[in-house]
Design an enzyme around this catalytic site. Structure first.
Site, PDB file in Angstrom:
ATOM      1  N   GLU A   1      37.416   9.419   1.716  1.00 36.56           N
ATOM      2  CA  GLU A   1      36.491   9.795   0.649  1.00 36.56           C
ATOM      3  C   GLU A   1      35.819  11.130   0.953  1.00 36.56           C
ATOM      4  OE1 GLU A   1      36.341   5.202   0.721  1.00 36.56           O
ATOM      5  OE2 GLU A   1      36.657   6.844   2.138  1.00 36.56           O
TER       6      GLU A   1
ATOM      7  N   ARG B   1      47.607  -2.711   2.403  1.00 42.59           N
ATOM      8  CA  ARG B   1      46.259  -3.305   2.425  1.00 42.59           C
ATOM      9  C   ARG B   1      45.565  -3.237   1.082  1.00 42.59           C
ATOM     10  NH1 ARG B   1      42.920  -0.509   6.789  1.00 42.59           N
ATOM     11  NH2 ARG B   1      44.349   1.273   6.501  1.00 42.59           N
TER      12      ARG B   1
ATOM     13  N   CYS C   1      30.066   6.749   3.569  1.00 41.41           N
ATOM     14  CA  CYS C   1      30.654   7.346   2.362  1.00 41.41           C
ATOM     15  C   CYS C   1      29.799   7.041   1.139  1.00 41.41           C
ATOM     16  CB  CYS C   1      32.067   6.827   2.159  1.00 41.41           C
ATOM     17  SG  CYS C   1      33.269   7.470   3.352  1.00 41.41           S
TER      18      CYS C   1
ATOM     19  N   TYR D   1      17.888   5.445   1.065  1.00 41.58           N
ATOM     20  CA  TYR D   1      17.277   6.767   1.160  1.00 41.58           C
ATOM     21  C   TYR D   1      18.059   7.713   0.262  1.00 41.58           C
ATOM     22  CZ  TYR D   1      16.188  11.410   2.903  1.00 41.58           C
ATOM     23  OH  TYR D   1      15.828  12.733   2.991  1.00 41.58           O
TER      24      TYR D   1
END
Length: 235
Positions: free
Chosen positions: A56, A82, A91, A125
């Protein structure tokens, strides 16, 4: 929420790239991301003991290199069959800061589902210095009304829209049309106390029917919840 056709293409792009992996243990995950023009960017992770970047992260950098601007959709998939997978916590935080309005594909017992990245990090945050360009989503059926200026308000629930510049995008629009706009005002009202005037309804529109439409759109919305009336204009 169920993925749109355009979001399914992002998932498929990640899975297709992941299927080519497996011969190199340093690259085991693929990611795909769509920008506001409908371009899909693809990349793989870089596994390394010093903390190599996830797929990502790499695709965010690749899209930035291409001048893609805000990203709309993200999906990742692993090698060896998978399948697609949710992003790690790092990420998620990066996407929230850099692309705060991105939708992320996640696997569930009910199949592929899309999540706003902010919903994947409750009480997180937020890094305001990222200064990210915001996106405001509309149904594609509203494009003409927004483009010609006849629609200048929208009502949102549990959607942190604030005044400022936005890119208006239209969900699952085959042409990936977008408009540059400005949110000029956001006012909040409790649903059961909101008047027709506060909802900016046209003469003859019934506020009770309007409330019913909002409940249908947001099944979790209760009469005691607040909704935001968003005023906007094109720039």
């Amino acid at each position: 929420m169920d993925p749109f056709e355009s979001e399914l293409r992002v998932i498929e792009a990640a899975e297709e790239l992941a299927a080519t992996l497996g011969g190199d243990k340093n690259h085991t995950v693929a990611a795909a991301a769509m920008d506001t023009n409908g371009v899909i960017h693809r990349a793989v992770n870089v596994y390394h003991f010093t903390g190599g970047p996830c797929a990502e992260f790499v695709v965010i950098g690749l899209a930035a290199t291409a001048g893609a601007g805000p990203l709309v959709t993200m999906a990742a998939a692993g090698d060896g069959g998978r399948g697609f997978m949710p992003p790690c916590g790092r990420c998620r935080q990066a996407m929230l800061d850099i692309h705060p309005d991105i939708m992320v594909a996640v696997p569930t017992d009910n199949g592929s589902q899309m999540r706003p990245v902010r919903k994947m990090l409750p009480d997180t945050y937020f890094f305001p210095e990222a200064d990210s360009r915001r996106l405001l989503r509309f149904s594609k059926t509203y494009y003409d009304a927004v483009a010609n200026g006849t629609k200048v308000t929208t009502v949102r629930f549990d959607d942190p829209v604030v005044p400022g510049p936005y890119i208006f995008i239209f969900e699952d629009d085959a042409e990936h049309r977008r408009l540059d706009g400005m949110v000029t005002k956001v006012q909040h009202y409790r649903l059961d106390q909101m008047t027709a005037e506060q909802a900016c309804l046209t003469p003859g529109e019934c506020v009770d029917e309007f409330r019913g439409g909002l409940r249908a759109r947001y099944p979790e919305l209760s009469d005691q919840d607040e909704v935001g009336v968003v005023e906007f204009e094109l720039i």
